[in-house]
Design an enzyme around this catalytic site. Structure first.
Site, PDB file in Angstrom:
ATOM      1  N   ASP A 191      22.229  -0.768 -40.694  1.00 12.98           N
ATOM      2  CA  ASP A 191      23.421  -1.348 -40.042  1.00 12.98           C
ATOM      3  C   ASP A 191      23.580  -2.725 -41.096  1.00 12.98           C
ATOM      4  O   ASP A 191      22.830  -3.158 -41.871  1.00 12.98           O
ATOM      5  CB  ASP A 191      23.332  -1.503 -38.657  1.00 12.98           C
ATOM      6  CG  ASP A 191      24.632  -1.649 -37.843  1.00 12.98           C
ATOM      7  OD1 ASP A 191      25.670  -1.868 -38.697  1.00 12.98           O
ATOM      8  OD2 ASP A 191      24.877  -1.629 -36.924  1.00 12.98           O
TER       9      ASP A 191
HETATM   10  C1  BGC Z   1      28.334  -2.066 -36.579  1.00 15.80           C
HETATM   11  C2  BGC Z   1      28.164  -0.721 -37.046  1.00 15.80           C
HETATM   12  C3  BGC Z   1      29.300  -0.683 -37.994  1.00 15.80           C
HETATM   13  C4  BGC Z   1      28.971  -1.661 -38.987  1.00 15.80           C
HETATM   14  C5  BGC Z   1      30.060  -1.566 -40.426  1.00 15.80           C
HETATM   15  C6  BGC Z   1      27.880  -3.232 -37.732  1.00 15.80           C
HETATM   16  O1  BGC Z   1      27.968  -4.463 -37.081  1.00 15.80           O
HETATM   17  O2  BGC Z   1      26.992  -2.085 -35.739  1.00 15.80           O
HETATM   18  O3  BGC Z   1      28.634  -0.028 -35.818  1.00 15.80           O
HETATM   19  O4  BGC Z   1      29.378   0.738 -38.599  1.00 15.80           O
HETATM   20  O5  BGC Z   1      29.051  -2.994 -38.641  1.00 15.80           O
HETATM   21  O6  BGC Z   1      31.241  -2.092 -40.002  1.00 15.80           O
END
Ligand code: BGC
Length: 723
Positions: free
Chosen positions: A267
């Site tokens: 993530d």
């Molecule tokens: C979130 C994810 C997301 C990623 C990319 C993160 O902060 O937890 O769910 O896919 O950002 O935008």
């Protein structure tokens, strides 16, 4: 390209090029690299050089066909080996046509329509140049304080698994290379991100492996069984180790046990965050842990790109680990057809045709109509024809109904509830007043609302949370409606007129101050682009609501977590003896939630006949047939969601008081009946034992059938082994 060709390509790559393939950055790094050739801003801060950007493997968050085409072309013009970029983004509940939030989609219990919504989202975003969506999010949730409950389909492992599969089918279709209207899907957040302590985002997750496997893992597994191309790790720790560096989880369960050979992505910054967790002293150690755990792509931090080359050279990391990761990424690029067609679906003309087109908006409308849940109705809904209506509240004419993660959806395009209501009602019958802001009410607003209410026969309140009050980073401890709105309810209630409330929100709320006060409550969630139209049609009775909750509504936050599939305890509360002290209960609140999982009313009524079983015993070879006759006893056609729950009376480890094992949606005309039949197999009775063995035990089971997880009729059967 086939596998040997990809391996040959890998062999041509330098270690630096390989490691750059594992780096994912937002597009402005590419724009920076394309401009002056200077290393500035975030690139410099992160220690990322232009050559790293020029060899990086994927881009995050860029969309728009022309923009993607430009970045891809400029990248390939500089690329030594001609390996195209992958474009990934969060297409969570629609791209430009926005669907209801996933929690609402869950409440439709309509997996086919959920699949269709994902296919629409894929078509729009593929035309805008995206190759991979960071969806579905299938984290199981039990705590409405957590803002991200809006992103999931709810608290049940079985239902979440069905939706996980449906979303993957919708996004990916059958052939990613041929069908450029589809996207590769990335199931997230692996694992158990939905169980943070206290509902506070990013917080510790601590649970037994048995619980993890029994309740939290099935939906991720279901997505992978459906062929989901990617997995995203989660921010939280699991058993004390951040999921992004958790070898047991990613290399062990995901890859070795489940055989997943697709791409795993971290993530956002979750590799670097291992240092803040206290699981790595620095970026170098974080990179070491993540690559060993089997994480292929690092999102938005430079631990891999800066430290993996040296870790390989010093012999601490085997280059084979890097090769594996790169090969998985190359395979995904090949699977999407990017080597032959690096621009894939990106097409400005098609983008103009398909984004927010009529056909897509219709799917959004249908899903919004099916996602609304009627929580209470003492006869005020549907609105009586000819009645004068005052629509009051901050959501009466709010555009903030798309919900968090609404991609390139435009708020101003959303159908606000006031407009279609005004269009569909006779002139002079509708008055609209905001009444208050989200959190505050001015005396003038209050006066105007009361004036509108005085002139009306029925008041409809449009209340809720603004979208930023849920979603990522949107945890709350007090999950009631904001103060100003509760005050508005009180003031309007004092007029003593029939009153309905429509709620817009991203989580189950504590409904103190509105549930008892209103004569009817319609949960509309964040209903998406066509939400207002669907809600107006429900209020006017053109559509009979059929949504069912997939997350329990607590009596208050003090009861959280409260969910239907809990254990019984050794001292369960006997509802007939609530005064007993030494039983498992609160002295100031019932144990039951205000509204249970599976609950939802209709404008018609349904009656259930007796539940009948094909026998009193079943075996692994001979399943049990459960049937029940359901009759529409009201005056309108309606859809009933007939639910089947099972309880294993005694297990090696204690078993939930009931678990959803099947359901059927039937549409019945007034007076019409249908016999609904379920097949219960031995496989559905299996669970994880104390030694993690997944098996069923012979013995007694209860089966419950009904319209929700609480109001059920019951039968008993035995599972026996044939020999
Ligand atoms: C979130 C994810 C997301 C990623 C990319 C993160 O902060 O937890 O769910 O896919 O950002 O935008």
């Amino acid at each position: 390209m086939d596998n040997p060709q990809l391996t040959a390509l890998l062999r041509q790559m330098t270690l630096e090029e390989k490691v750059a393939q594992l780096l994912q950055l937002t597009a402005h790094f590419h724009e920076g690299a394309a401009s002056e050739g200077q290393v500035t801003g975030p690139m410099e801060e992160m220690g990322i050089t232009e050559s790293m950007v020029n060899a990086s493997g994927s881009v995050l968050g860029l969309s728009g066909a022309q923009a993607v085409i430009d970045v891809q072309r400029s990248y390939l013009s500089k690329s030594r080996l001609g390996i195209p970029l992958l474009f990934m983004a969060d297409v969570v509940h629609g791209f430009k046509t926005i669907f209801p939030i996933p929690l609402a989609i869950g409440c439709s219990w309509d997996v086919d329509l959920a699949e269709k919504s994902a296919a629409v989202a894929a078509k729009e975003s593929a035309a805008a140049g995206i190759h991979v969506t960071f969806a579905p999010m299938v984290d199981l949730v039990r705590d409405p304080r957590w803002g991200r409950v809006m992103e999931t389909t709810g608290e049940d492992p079985y239902l979440n698994s069905l939706f996980a599969r449906a979303f993957v089918r919708g996004y990916q279709g059958g052939n990613l290379k041929e069908d450029t209207d589809r996207l590769a899907a990335c199931v997230k957040h692996f694992a158990a991100y939905g169980a943070p302590e206290g509902g506070r985002d990013y917080n510790t997750v601590d649970m037994l492996e048995r619980q993890l496997r029994e309740t939290y893992l099935p939906a991720y597994k279901a997505a992978l069984d459906e062929g989901c191309a990617m997995v995203m790790t989660s921010f939280n720790t699991v058993d004390g180790i951040p999921a992004t560096g958790n070898e047991k989880l990613t290399r062990g369960i995901l890859r070795e046990e489940w055989g997943f050979d697709g791409v795993v992505i971290s993530d956002w910054a979750s590799i670097r965050e291992m240092t803040a967790h206290g699981a790595a002293e620095d970026d170098r150690e974080a990179a070491y842990r993540a690559i060993r755990a089997g994480v292929d792509i690092e999102m938005m931090t430079p631990c891999y790109v800066r430290h993996l080359p040296e870790l390989v050279q010093s012999g601490l990391v085997d280059e084979a680990l890097i090769d594996e990761a790169v090969l998985r990424i190359l395979r995904l690029k090949e699977k999407l057809g990017l080597f032959d067609n690096p621009l894939r679906g990106a097409d400005p003309e098609r983008e103009r045709q398909v984004l927010f087109c009529e056909e897509h908006r219709q799917v959004s409308y249908e899903l919004a109509a099916k996602s609304c849940v009627l929580l209470k109705n003492d006869g005020v809904l549907p609105l009586r024809p000819g009645a004068k209506v005052a629509l009051i509240g901050p959501f009466a004419n709010s555009e903030d109904i798309l919900g968090w993660w609404s991609c390139v959806g435009v708020k101003e395009d959303a159908v606000k509830v006031g407009d279609p209501l005004a269009e569909r009602m006779q002139d002079g019958l509708l008055e609209i007043a905001p009444g208050c802001g989200i959190g505050r009410m001015t005396p003038e607003q209050c006066e105007a609302a009361l004036a509108a209410a005085r002139g009306a026969d029925i008041i409809v309140l449009a209340l809720g949370e603004e979208s930023a009050m849920s979603g990522e980073g949107g945890s709350r401890t007090d999950i009631r409606l904001p103060e100003g709105q509760l005050e508005l309810v009180k003031r309007v209630k004092s007029l003593g007129k029939p009153m309905a409330a429509v709620l817009f929100n991203g989580r189950p709320l504590d409904l103190h101050g509105v549930y008892d006060e209103a004569d009817a409550v319609l949960e509309a969630w964040f209903p998406g682009s066509e939400g207002g139209a669907a809600i107006a049609d429900i209020l006017l009775g053109r559509i009979n609501p059929s949504g069912r909750l997939t997350m329990s509504f607590p009596q208050s936050a003090g009861q959280v977590p409260v969910y239907y599939n809990h254990f019984n305890t050794g001292r369960p509360l006997d509802p007939a003896k609530t005064e007993e002290r030494y039983v498992s209960k609160y002295i100031d609140c019932p144990n039951e939630p205000l509204l249970p999982f599976g609950f939802g009313l209709s404008y018609t009524t349904f009656e259930y006949g007796e539940v009948s079983l094909s026998g009193s015993e079943m075996t692994p070879e001979q399943p049990l047939i459960v049937s029940v006759r359901v009759t529409n006893t009201g005056t309108r056609t309606g859809v009933e969601t007939v639910q089947l729950y099972i309880r294993d009376v005694a297990g090696d480890v204690v078993r939930p008081v009931r678990e959803l094992k099947g359901y059927a949606q039937v549409e019945l005309a007034p007076g019409e009946s249908e016999t609904v039949t379920f097949t219960v197999t031995e496989e559905q009775l299996r669970y994880h034992h104390s030694d993690l063995r997944y098996a069923s035990d012979p013995g007694t089971f209860r089966v419950y059938v009904g319209p929700n997880s609480r109001d059920t009729a019951e039968q008993t059967f035995k599972l026996v082994r044939s020999n």
